[in-house]
Write a protein that holds these residues in place. Structure first.
Motif: not given
Ligand code: ASP
Ligand code: MG
Length: 417
Positions: A287-313
């Motif tokens: 998540s940090a790898a996704i939203f860090g660069p977006l924040a640095e680019a001053h992009i305002n992220v709003d809703m965030i939905v992450q699913n629980i993985s089926e097999d942990g991978s």
């Protein structure tokens, strides 16, 4: 007698006639014996024009010079209102941000207020003088004019109200209060008598553009009782000077709201874009790898939905950004792809987020289920859902926006007075 801060927005000071009308509102409160500070915006459209000039002069401009230019709109209206008040026999003077001073941080163009010395204003209240303050501006640590971000004069007003310990901050605007939803979409929308700070924060940030969000945060922290009311009503109409119950909507602490509804309002935000990253590695840091660069680019992220993985991978991540930022976001994600690691990215612009808001939700079950059932009955598909203690947000296709707003407004009985 009381102390009141009165704030007038751009449409309320759009020309000399309207400024005279504003002066009549001010005179009414002065004649009632109150201490008064007035905060004004620039004339409607002026700030846009000034911003356009700075861009026209150079696309890459010094933010301090941008502030020197765009702060001038409020300098004009504060002086004109002081002159008009004097002409009506009211003792008044204008104040620029640096004269008070209103101290800000160094973020030129979007500065935050750090401190206001209210002592001069208070001393002059004692002499019967009205302070007419230029909104939207303060003085940065570099001793240069700093502006507070678009819509910032609401924040100036609330901050001054806190600094001079005002009993009330009246935000006069071109609507007569805060409504249960947008009356242009649902004519049965009702004006609320009261709304809690936290609810207003949600309403303001979810697209009910009555007040700058930061002003509501500040009002909540300092417990400034804030009224949203109309500047277009006759200043001397009956009830306009009712101190405890002026016409409009009171934004206040939830303790002050006796009859708490479960749901108080429906807000919507257009032009949301959805981005889904498919089959991400399910590992710490993704998540940090996704939203860090977006924040640095001053992009305002709003809703965030992450699913629980089926097999942990592998997992999926969906989030929303303003449609205007979608291309930029995709470019940023593409550049960060090696660090993030995902199989595919899917996106869709032009979606709508509809939100159900109410502090009563904290203690009531079934609020979300009611919304989902009502939307299902209208055949509206839900693309994503996020919730907080006091809000449910639902992402849908834009052609259904109005139907969704009206459906939710009625299912919670908001159209019944
Ligand atoms: N004049 C500024 C703007 O248009 C500040 C304000 O009106 O609140 O953003
Ligand atoms: Mg405004």
């Amino acid at each position: 007698m009381a102390r009141i801060v009165m704030k007038f927005g751009g449409t309320s000071v759009a020309d000399l006639d309207r400024i005279r009308n504003v002066a009549r509102h001010v005179k009414r409160e002065v004649d009632a014996g109150h201490d008064v500070a007035v905060v004004v915006s620039a004339m409607a459209g002026k700030t846009n024009e000034l911003v356009g000039w700075t861009r026209g002069a150079s696309a890459m401009h010094d933010a301090r010079e941008y502030d020197a230019v765009v702060a001038s709109g409020e300098q004009v209206t504060s002086g004109l209102l002081a002159i008009t008040l004097q002409d009506m026999g009211v003792n008044a003077r204008s104040w620029q941000g640096w004269q008070i001073p209103i101290r800000t941080d160094s973020a030129h163009g979007a500065a935050r207020i750090l401190e206001i010395d209210g002592s001069d204003l208070i001393r002059r209240f004692g002499e019967g003088q009205v302070a007419v303050v230029a909104g939207f501006q303060g003085l940065g640590p570099d001793n240069r004019i700093a502006t507070l971000g678009r819509g910032g004069s609401d924040t100036s007003a609330v901050a001054i109200a806190a600094a001079v310990k005002a009993d009330r901050c009246d935000i006069y605007t071109d609507v007569d209060g805060v409504y249960t939803t947008d009356p242009r979409i649902e004519p049965k929308a009702r004006r609320m008598k009261k709304i809690a700070f936290e609810e207003m924060l949600e309403m303001a940030s979810l697209g009910a553009k009555v007040l700058q969000v930061r002003s509501v945060e500040l009002a909540m922290v300092h417990k400034v009782r804030t009224f949203v009311r109309s500047s277009f009503e006759d200043p001397d109409a009956p009830g306009m000077d009712d101190f405890a119950n002026p016409p409009g909507t009171l934004i206040c602490d939830e303790d002050e709201i006796v009859e708490q509804e479960v749901v108080t309002g429906i807000a919507y935000a257009k032009d949301e874009a959805q981005i889904s990253l498919r089959r991400l590695a399910d590992r710490p840091g993704v998540s940090a790898a996704i939203f860090g660069p977006l924040a640095e680019a001053h992009i305002n992220v709003d809703m965030i939905v992450q699913n629980i993985s089926e097999d942990g991978s592998r997992t999926d991540m969906t989030f929303t950004v303003p449609t205007g930022d979608l291309d930029k976001a995709l470019t940023v994600l593409d550049a960060a792809k090696p660090a993030i690691g995902f199989d595919a990215v899917q996106s869709e612009p032009g979606l709508v987020k509809v939100s159900v808001i109410g502090i009563g939700m904290r203690s009531h079950a079934g609020v979300a289920a009611t919304a989902f059932r009502a939307l299902a009955e209208k055949g509206i598909n839900i693309k994503a859902i996020t919730t907080s203690e006091i809000k449910i947000s639902i992402l849908i296709d834009s052609p259904y926006a109005e139907l969704a707003v009206r459906t939710l407004h009625s299912v919670y009985g908001l159209d019944k007075s």
